[in-house]
Scaffold this motif. Structure first.
Motif, mmCIF file in Angstrom:
data_model
loop_
_atom_site.group_PDB
_atom_site.id
_atom_site.type_symbol
_atom_site.label_atom_id
_atom_site.label_comp_id
_atom_site.label_asym_id
_atom_site.label_seq_id
_atom_site.Cartn_x
_atom_site.Cartn_y
_atom_site.Cartn_z
ATOM 1 N N TYR A 11 0.824 -1.209 0.000
ATOM 2 C CA TYR A 11 0.000 0.000 0.000
ATOM 3 C C TYR A 11 0.862 1.265 0.000
ATOM 4 C CZ TYR A 11 -4.198 -2.763 0.962
ATOM 5 O OH TYR A 11 -5.237 -3.651 0.889
ATOM 6 N N GLY A 12 2.076 1.197 0.556
ATOM 7 C CA GLY A 12 2.952 2.356 0.615
ATOM 8 C C GLY A 12 3.596 2.679 -0.713
ATOM 9 N N ARG A 13 3.777 1.686 -1.556
ATOM 10 C CA ARG A 13 4.433 1.896 -2.846
ATOM 11 C C ARG A 13 3.549 2.665 -3.817
ATOM 12 N NH1 ARG A 13 6.105 -4.041 -3.154
ATOM 13 N NH2 ARG A 13 7.796 -4.068 -1.674
ATOM 14 N N SER A 14 2.332 2.193 -3.966
ATOM 15 C CA SER A 14 1.409 2.827 -4.920
ATOM 16 C C SER A 14 -0.008 2.396 -4.554
ATOM 17 C CB SER A 14 1.743 2.399 -6.340
ATOM 18 O OG SER A 14 1.552 1.002 -6.475
ATOM 19 N N ASN A 18 -6.931 -4.313 -7.480
ATOM 20 C CA ASN A 18 -7.947 -5.154 -6.830
ATOM 21 C C ASN A 18 -7.408 -6.551 -6.546
ATOM 22 O OD1 ASN A 18 -9.895 -3.203 -6.656
ATOM 23 N ND2 ASN A 18 -10.866 -3.753 -8.621
ATOM 24 N N GLU A 19 -6.575 -7.058 -7.438
ATOM 25 C CA GLU A 19 -6.005 -8.395 -7.239
ATOM 26 C C GLU A 19 -5.122 -8.432 -6.000
ATOM 27 O OE1 GLU A 19 -4.046 -8.701 -10.907
ATOM 28 O OE2 GLU A 19 -5.872 -9.053 -12.049
ATOM 29 N N TYR A 24 -4.284 -10.063 -0.278
ATOM 30 C CA TYR A 24 -3.994 -9.796 1.131
ATOM 31 C C TYR A 24 -5.219 -10.011 2.017
ATOM 32 C CZ TYR A 24 0.721 -8.232 0.246
ATOM 33 O OH TYR A 24 2.040 -8.201 -0.085
ATOM 34 N N SER A 25 -6.401 -9.763 1.496
ATOM 35 C CA SER A 25 -7.623 -10.024 2.253
ATOM 36 C C SER A 25 -7.758 -11.513 2.539
ATOM 37 C CB SER A 25 -8.849 -9.528 1.484
ATOM 38 O OG SER A 25 -8.799 -8.151 1.309
ATOM 39 N N LEU A 26 -7.470 -12.326 1.535
ATOM 40 C CA LEU A 26 -7.545 -13.774 1.712
ATOM 41 C C LEU A 26 -6.482 -14.255 2.699
ATOM 42 C CD1 LEU A 26 -9.140 -16.190 0.729
ATOM 43 C CD2 LEU A 26 -7.467 -16.486 -1.090
#
Length: 110
Positions: A11-14, A18-19, A24-26
Motif C-alpha cells: 500500500y505504501g508503494r502505490s 484489486n487483485e 492480502y484479504s484472503l
C-alpha cells in the motif's frame, strides 16, 4: 507480522490493484482462522490441565481421609463433619479449577 508488513509495503508503494487487495484479504482471513483455531486449542489445553490438577487434589484428599482411624467415623458428629469437609473440599476444588482456567485465558488478571 509478515502478512501485515507485506500489505503495508504494498500500500505504501502505490495504489494497489484489486487483485493485490483480494490476495492480502484472503491471507488475513487465513491468518484469522489459524489464530482462532490455535486459541481454541490453547483453551482446551488449559481447561484439561485445570481438571487434572483438581483431580489430583481430590485423590490426595481421599487418601488422607482413608488414613483416619475407623472410630473417627463411627459417631454421628464426625459423620456430619466429614460431610461438611468433603463438601467444602469439593466446592474449593471446583473453584480452583475455574480459577486456573480463567487465569490461563486472561493473563492480565494476575
Amino acid at each position: 507480522m509478515v502478512v501485515l508488513g507485506g500489505m503495508i509495503n504494498e500500500y505504501g508503494r502505490s495504489i494497489p490493484s484489486n487483485e493485490t487487495v483480494n490476495e492480502y484479504s484472503l491471507n488475513l482471513l487465513y491468518l484469522a482462522i489459524g489464530v482462532g483455531i490455535s486459541a481454541f486449542v490453547e483453551g482446551v489445553c488449559w481447561t484439561r490441565t485445570a481438571e487434572r490438577q483438581t483431580s489430583r487434589m481430590r485423590i490426595e484428599y481421599l487418601k488422607s481421609v482413608l488414613r483416619q482411624d475407623v472410630g473417627y467415623f463411627d459417631n454421628q458428629d464426625a459423620a456430619s463433619t466429614t460431610f461438611q469437609v468433603i463438601s467444602t473440599i469439593s466446592s474449593d476444588a471446583h473453584l480452583i479449577q475455574d480459577t486456573i482456567a480463567e487465569k490461563a485465558f486472561n493473563p492480565f488478571s494476575f
